[in-house]
Scaffold this motif. Sequence first.
Motif, mmCIF file in Angstrom:
data_model
loop_
_atom_site.group_PDB
_atom_site.id
_atom_site.type_symbol
_atom_site.label_atom_id
_atom_site.label_comp_id
_atom_site.label_asym_id
_atom_site.label_seq_id
_atom_site.Cartn_x
_atom_site.Cartn_y
_atom_site.Cartn_z
ATOM 1 N N LEU A 108 6.091 9.858 5.490
ATOM 2 C CA LEU A 108 6.979 10.577 6.244
ATOM 3 C C LEU A 108 6.727 9.365 7.746
ATOM 4 N N LYS A 109 7.424 8.967 8.528
ATOM 5 C CA LYS A 109 6.721 7.763 9.798
ATOM 6 C C LYS A 109 5.744 8.003 10.351
ATOM 7 N N LEU A 110 4.118 7.822 10.410
ATOM 8 C CA LEU A 110 3.317 7.595 11.469
ATOM 9 C C LEU A 110 4.129 7.504 12.427
ATOM 10 N N ASP A 111 4.497 5.794 12.648
ATOM 11 C CA ASP A 111 4.902 5.327 13.733
ATOM 12 C C ASP A 111 5.887 4.588 13.351
ATOM 13 N N GLU A 112 6.032 3.882 14.489
ATOM 14 C CA GLU A 112 6.474 2.386 14.225
ATOM 15 C C GLU A 112 6.891 1.457 13.136
ATOM 16 N N ASP A 113 5.706 1.853 12.674
ATOM 17 C CA ASP A 113 5.284 0.263 12.003
ATOM 18 C C ASP A 113 4.245 0.603 10.284
ATOM 19 N N ARG A 114 4.321 2.051 10.351
ATOM 20 C CA ARG A 114 3.656 2.504 9.164
ATOM 21 C C ARG A 114 4.269 4.160 9.078
ATOM 22 N N ILE A 115 4.374 4.354 7.622
ATOM 23 C CA ILE A 115 4.556 5.393 7.051
ATOM 24 C C ILE A 115 3.160 6.180 6.108
ATOM 25 N N ILE A 116 3.692 7.086 5.908
ATOM 26 C CA ILE A 116 2.883 8.011 5.106
ATOM 27 C C ILE A 116 3.414 8.790 3.596
ATOM 28 N N THR A 117 2.901 7.671 2.893
ATOM 29 C CA THR A 117 4.365 7.881 0.921
ATOM 30 C C THR A 117 2.688 8.917 0.388
ATOM 31 N N GLY A 118 3.861 10.197 -0.762
ATOM 32 C CA GLY A 118 3.414 10.525 -1.801
ATOM 33 C C GLY A 118 3.838 10.465 -2.512
ATOM 34 N N SER A 119 3.399 10.341 -4.051
ATOM 35 C CA SER A 119 3.605 9.388 -5.456
ATOM 36 C C SER A 119 3.528 10.816 -6.317
ATOM 37 N N GLU A 120 3.715 10.329 -7.856
ATOM 38 C CA GLU A 120 3.641 11.055 -8.484
ATOM 39 C C GLU A 120 2.801 11.033 -9.092
#
Length: 362
Positions: free
Chosen positions: A231-243
């Motif tokens: 998911l894009k939190l803002d233009e510089d950061r994302i939130i990732t979900g992993s295995e």
Amino acid sequence: MEINLGKLAFDIDFHPSDNLVATGLIDGDLHLYRYSSDNTNSDPVRVLEVHAHTESCRAARFINGGRALLTGSPDFSILATDVETGSTIARLDNAHEAAVNRLVNLTESTIASGDDDGCIKVWDTRERSCCNSFEAHEDYISDMTFSPDAMKLLATSGDGTLSVCNLRRNKVQAQSEFSEDELLSVVLMKNGRKVVCGSQTGILLLYSWGSFKDCSDRFVDLSSNSVDTMLKLDEDRIITGSENGMINLVGILPNRVIQPIAEHSEYPVERLAFSHDRKFLGSIAHDQMLKLWDLDNILQGSISTQRNENGVVNNNVDSDDDDDDEMDVDDNPSKSTKGKKTKKNASKGRAAGDSNNFFADL
């Protein structure tokens, strides 16, 4: 807040203006829950349960301002369900010739669907028809995102490529070279100048807008676990979900793992989504739980790591960024004959026939 779904969930979506969250389950059921935004200790209440499909419900999206829920399934069908009553608005039994794997909202009147054979279809609710079909990939569509300014639909696939479908010209305008492994997730970053793709080996591939043949950067420090959702939190950061069940906050250009922000479980995180007011982050994983995280709480402390000593947010962008919205790409991308990879998804099949009037009753 936690909800024991009792079965594996494949997708999650929040209502665009109300405190409602929907999940699609492995048994074909669609669940809708109402949650409280004032008291995170109160349990969400299930307000709707519909047996939407004969096979698993892989994709779920609110449409028409939240008045309807759209679901897709390996039974080749797409179903529109009334949010208030749970009644069927319309069903298209042969929406695709392969399992429907992903749905994404494009505009107020269009949505896109992707299947296990790499086909993408765009549906126009005003014209009440399938307005285009793109044979974009050789394997399943794992994720899609939309650039409204450029009217481009971007998709990742189990064949290891990123595609760009031009909705104005009705063609696949660009396709990347094959990567070493499956691409599972995609987001647009840096005001549309960068495309980030998550892969099965945990590497993030960064593409510059307009130069999609090969990635411009690879971020290998996240983990060796697949990045199944972003998911894009803002233009510089994302939130990732992993295995491995971890949910991480990741900075893009400069590339760095800012911090782990949550651990859903020891099982793979299937999907992430923001609530309409961005107060909650929703996550589903293979532990059969839907979790709603207070976004402010789990991000606490991360803002300070994003700022320099003057308190200014770091917005570094690498030198090959291009502010031009138009893409300089190959209009006739060739397809490699590289063999298909093993899929993360199952229950693939085919059905004869197709239809183009799904939205006639919407």
